[in-house]
Design a protein around this motif. Sequence first.
Motif, PDB file in Angstrom:
ATOM      1  N   LYS A  50       0.830  -1.206   0.000  1.00  0.00           N
ATOM      2  CA  LYS A  50       0.000   0.000   0.000  1.00  0.00           C
ATOM      3  C   LYS A  50       0.867   1.260   0.000  1.00  0.00           C
ATOM      4  CE  LYS A  50      -3.812   2.127   2.571  1.00  0.00           C
ATOM      5  NZ  LYS A  50      -4.679   2.035   3.752  1.00  0.00           N
ATOM      6  N   HIS A  51       1.931   1.241   0.787  1.00  0.00           N
ATOM      7  CA  HIS A  51       2.847   2.382   0.859  1.00  0.00           C
ATOM      8  C   HIS A  51       3.529   2.623  -0.487  1.00  0.00           C
ATOM      9  CE1 HIS A  51       5.699   5.240   2.438  1.00  0.00           C
ATOM     10  NE2 HIS A  51       6.713   4.446   2.178  1.00  0.00           N
ATOM     11  N   VAL A  52       4.003   1.549  -1.119  1.00  0.00           N
ATOM     12  CA  VAL A  52       4.657   1.663  -2.428  1.00  0.00           C
ATOM     13  C   VAL A  52       3.688   2.212  -3.462  1.00  0.00           C
ATOM     14  CG1 VAL A  52       5.661   0.346  -4.345  1.00  0.00           C
ATOM     15  CG2 VAL A  52       6.375  -0.130  -1.991  1.00  0.00           C
ATOM     16  N   ALA A  53       2.457   1.681  -3.495  1.00  0.00           N
ATOM     17  CA  ALA A  53       1.458   2.143  -4.465  1.00  0.00           C
ATOM     18  C   ALA A  53       1.136   3.619  -4.271  1.00  0.00           C
ATOM     19  CB  ALA A  53       0.185   1.300  -4.336  1.00  0.00           C
ATOM     20  N   SER A  54       1.032   4.048  -3.032  1.00  0.00           N
ATOM     21  CA  SER A  54       0.742   5.452  -2.735  1.00  0.00           C
ATOM     22  C   SER A  54       1.892   6.348  -3.174  1.00  0.00           C
ATOM     23  CB  SER A  54       0.495   5.626  -1.237  1.00  0.00           C
ATOM     24  OG  SER A  54       0.396   6.985  -0.893  1.00  0.00           O
ATOM     25  N   THR A  55       3.131   5.917  -2.918  1.00  0.00           N
ATOM     26  CA  THR A  55       4.307   6.707  -3.291  1.00  0.00           C
ATOM     27  C   THR A  55       4.413   6.859  -4.796  1.00  0.00           C
ATOM     28  OG1 THR A  55       5.471   5.928  -1.311  1.00  0.00           O
ATOM     29  CG2 THR A  55       6.823   6.846  -3.066  1.00  0.00           C
ATOM     30  N   GLN A  56       4.083   5.809  -5.537  1.00  0.00           N
ATOM     31  CA  GLN A  56       4.202   5.855  -6.998  1.00  0.00           C
ATOM     32  C   GLN A  56       3.272   6.888  -7.641  1.00  0.00           C
ATOM     33  OE1 GLN A  56       6.556   4.238  -8.800  1.00  0.00           O
ATOM     34  NE2 GLN A  56       7.327   3.610  -6.804  1.00  0.00           N
ATOM     35  N   LYS A  57       2.234   7.309  -6.927  1.00  0.00           N
ATOM     36  CA  LYS A  57       1.261   8.261  -7.491  1.00  0.00           C
ATOM     37  C   LYS A  57       1.617   9.715  -7.203  1.00  0.00           C
ATOM     38  CE  LYS A  57      -2.530   4.969  -6.886  1.00  0.00           C
ATOM     39  NZ  LYS A  57      -3.757   4.677  -6.116  1.00  0.00           N
ATOM     40  N   GLN A  58       2.647   9.947  -6.390  1.00  0.00           N
ATOM     41  CA  GLN A  58       2.950  11.309  -5.957  1.00  0.00           C
ATOM     42  C   GLN A  58       3.688  12.102  -7.031  1.00  0.00           C
ATOM     43  OE1 GLN A  58       1.573  12.318  -3.255  1.00  0.00           O
ATOM     44  NE2 GLN A  58       0.938  10.276  -2.652  1.00  0.00           N
ATOM     45  N   THR A  59       3.486  13.426  -6.999  1.00  0.00           N
ATOM     46  CA  THR A  59       4.190  14.326  -7.908  1.00  0.00           C
ATOM     47  C   THR A  59       5.579  14.642  -7.351  1.00  0.00           C
ATOM     48  OG1 THR A  59       3.375  16.305  -6.783  1.00  0.00           O
ATOM     49  CG2 THR A  59       2.004  15.402  -8.573  1.00  0.00           C
ATOM     50  N   LEU A  60       6.430  15.227  -8.178  1.00  0.00           N
ATOM     51  CA  LEU A  60       7.783  15.558  -7.745  1.00  0.00           C
ATOM     52  C   LEU A  60       7.767  16.482  -6.537  1.00  0.00           C
ATOM     53  CD1 LEU A  60      10.834  15.305  -8.298  1.00  0.00           C
ATOM     54  CD2 LEU A  60      10.643  17.333  -9.754  1.00  0.00           C
ATOM     55  N   GLY A  61       6.900  17.472  -6.535  1.00  0.00           N
ATOM     56  CA  GLY A  61       6.840  18.402  -5.408  1.00  0.00           C
ATOM     57  C   GLY A  61       6.489  17.717  -4.103  1.00  0.00           C
ATOM     58  N   ILE A  62       5.521  16.808  -4.140  1.00  0.00           N
ATOM     59  CA  ILE A  62       5.127  16.063  -2.935  1.00  0.00           C
ATOM     60  C   ILE A  62       6.262  15.146  -2.495  1.00  0.00           C
ATOM     61  CG2 ILE A  62       3.522  14.361  -1.996  1.00  0.00           C
ATOM     62  CD1 ILE A  62       2.242  17.064  -2.424  1.00  0.00           C
ATOM     63  N   LEU A  63       6.901  14.491  -3.452  1.00  0.00           N
ATOM     64  CA  LEU A  63       8.000  13.585  -3.133  1.00  0.00           C
ATOM     65  C   LEU A  63       9.156  14.316  -2.459  1.00  0.00           C
ATOM     66  CD1 LEU A  63       8.027  11.534  -6.457  1.00  0.00           C
ATOM     67  CD2 LEU A  63       7.388  10.640  -4.209  1.00  0.00           C
ATOM     68  N   VAL A  64       9.497  15.485  -2.989  1.00  0.00           N
ATOM     69  CA  VAL A  64      10.583  16.274  -2.394  1.00  0.00           C
ATOM     70  C   VAL A  64      10.225  16.670  -0.970  1.00  0.00           C
ATOM     71  CG1 VAL A  64      11.734  18.528  -2.485  1.00  0.00           C
ATOM     72  CG2 VAL A  64      11.663  17.083  -4.520  1.00  0.00           C
ATOM     73  N   GLY A  65       8.975  17.089  -0.747  1.00  0.00           N
ATOM     74  CA  GLY A  65       8.540  17.449   0.597  1.00  0.00           C
ATOM     75  C   GLY A  65       8.643  16.282   1.564  1.00  0.00           C
ATOM     76  N   GLN A  66       8.213  15.099   1.117  1.00  0.00           N
ATOM     77  CA  GLN A  66       8.297  13.904   1.960  1.00  0.00           C
ATOM     78  C   GLN A  66       9.751  13.528   2.227  1.00  0.00           C
ATOM     79  OE1 GLN A  66       6.042  11.025  -0.269  1.00  0.00           O
ATOM     80  NE2 GLN A  66       4.115  11.568   0.713  1.00  0.00           N
ATOM     81  N   TYR A  67      10.570  13.618   1.211  1.00  0.00           N
ATOM     82  CA  TYR A  67      11.987  13.284   1.349  1.00  0.00           C
ATOM     83  C   TYR A  67      12.668  14.199   2.370  1.00  0.00           C
ATOM     84  CZ  TYR A  67      16.907  12.876   0.078  1.00  0.00           C
ATOM     85  OH  TYR A  67      18.265  12.706   0.128  1.00  0.00           O
ATOM     86  N   VAL A  68      12.401  15.487   2.256  1.00  0.00           N
ATOM     87  CA  VAL A  68      13.008  16.461   3.166  1.00  0.00           C
ATOM     88  C   VAL A  68      12.592  16.183   4.612  1.00  0.00           C
ATOM     89  CG1 VAL A  68      12.922  18.905   3.851  1.00  0.00           C
ATOM     90  CG2 VAL A  68      13.360  18.290   1.473  1.00  0.00           C
ATOM     91  N   GLU A  69      11.319  15.916   4.828  1.00  0.00           N
ATOM     92  CA  GLU A  69      10.829  15.720   6.196  1.00  0.00           C
ATOM     93  C   GLU A  69      11.152  14.328   6.747  1.00  0.00           C
ATOM     94  OE1 GLU A  69       9.782  18.211   8.025  1.00  0.00           O
ATOM     95  OE2 GLU A  69      10.137  19.432   6.244  1.00  0.00           O
ATOM     96  N   GLU A  70      10.985  13.297   5.919  1.00  0.00           N
ATOM     97  CA  GLU A  70      11.122  11.930   6.423  1.00  0.00           C
ATOM     98  C   GLU A  70      12.560  11.428   6.479  1.00  0.00           C
ATOM     99  OE1 GLU A  70       8.584   9.200   4.342  1.00  0.00           O
ATOM    100  OE2 GLU A  70       6.823  10.489   4.566  1.00  0.00           O
ATOM    101  N   ILE A  71      13.416  11.914   5.584  1.00  0.00           N
ATOM    102  CA  ILE A  71      14.777  11.399   5.515  1.00  0.00           C
ATOM    103  C   ILE A  71      15.808  12.420   5.979  1.00  0.00           C
ATOM    104  CG2 ILE A  71      16.567  10.524   3.947  1.00  0.00           C
ATOM    105  CD1 ILE A  71      14.374   9.069   2.446  1.00  0.00           C
ATOM    106  N   LEU A  72      15.611  13.683   5.637  1.00  0.00           N
ATOM    107  CA  LEU A  72      16.583  14.711   6.019  1.00  0.00           C
ATOM    108  C   LEU A  72      16.188  15.487   7.264  1.00  0.00           C
ATOM    109  CD1 LEU A  72      17.424  16.277   2.533  1.00  0.00           C
ATOM    110  CD2 LEU A  72      18.624  14.447   3.730  1.00  0.00           C
ATOM    111  N   GLY A  73      14.886  15.521   7.550  1.00  0.00           N
ATOM    112  CA  GLY A  73      14.391  16.366   8.634  1.00  0.00           C
ATOM    113  C   GLY A  73      14.824  15.900  10.009  1.00  0.00           C
ATOM    114  N   PRO A  74      14.628  16.760  11.008  1.00  0.00           N
ATOM    115  CA  PRO A  74      14.988  16.392  12.375  1.00  0.00           C
ATOM    116  C   PRO A  74      14.160  15.217  12.861  1.00  0.00           C
ATOM    117  CG  PRO A  74      13.755  18.458  12.332  1.00  0.00           C
ATOM    118  CD  PRO A  74      14.052  18.100  10.918  1.00  0.00           C
ATOM    119  N   GLU A  75      14.745  14.442  13.748  1.00  0.00           N
ATOM    120  CA  GLU A  75      14.071  13.263  14.307  1.00  0.00           C
ATOM    121  C   GLU A  75      12.819  13.681  15.072  1.00  0.00           C
ATOM    122  OE1 GLU A  75      13.129   9.680  14.609  1.00  0.00           O
ATOM    123  OE2 GLU A  75      15.182   9.898  13.961  1.00  0.00           O
TER     124      GLU A  75
END
Length: 198
Positions: A50-75
């Motif tokens: 379900k997570h993979v399917a949801s991620t595949q539908k996202q636009t570049l802007g949404i993906l960048v936002g998720q990447y910044v918060e989930e991987i680069l952002g503070p714990e």
Amino acid sequence: MDLKTSVDEVLRKIGRNMLLFQQLEGLLKFTLSGNKLSGVSSQLERKQAKHVASTQKQTLGILVGQYVEEILGPETDDEGPDLDKITEPHFSYKFRLGHNEAFYEEIKTWLAQLVDDRNELVHHLLPQLDTTSAASCEETGQKLDIQADTIRQAIRNMQSIAKAMTETKKEVVALLQSLEGKSMLFPDEQPKTSALNK
């Protein structure tokens, strides 16, 4: 350079940059599809799909936002599972990179600019392109070359992070499959030392 050659070249560079942005988007989707997983064992496969399917539908802007918060952002202090309600093994995994605040803000701004550049390229460049002027096409081509270098740098960064994440997951799996890992997960199920082995 004659007009036709200039137009053909700038159109080739537009196509090249669009493909580079698609490559970057694909790397973001790969990374965000596998950066975290949490749940009880019987639901993990379904939750991951379900997570993979949801991620595949996202636009570049949404993906960048998720990447910044989930991987680069503070714990963040994520709420863990309610231990009183867990009746089967629960697994939780999260991949995150630690950075200082200044670097985090710099990368966040840089990636946001890339999204703006991609939107400008896709939605506004062609209508504004003057295909009756070789000089205009060549100037646009030079800007596209600079943009391509920036996208390639982002792709290289994302490839190294995707590789680090993949290697980390392999190490976790290897640990869980080892005797040491199994003894940590199932301490009560380890074979008892036989009196003959003493």
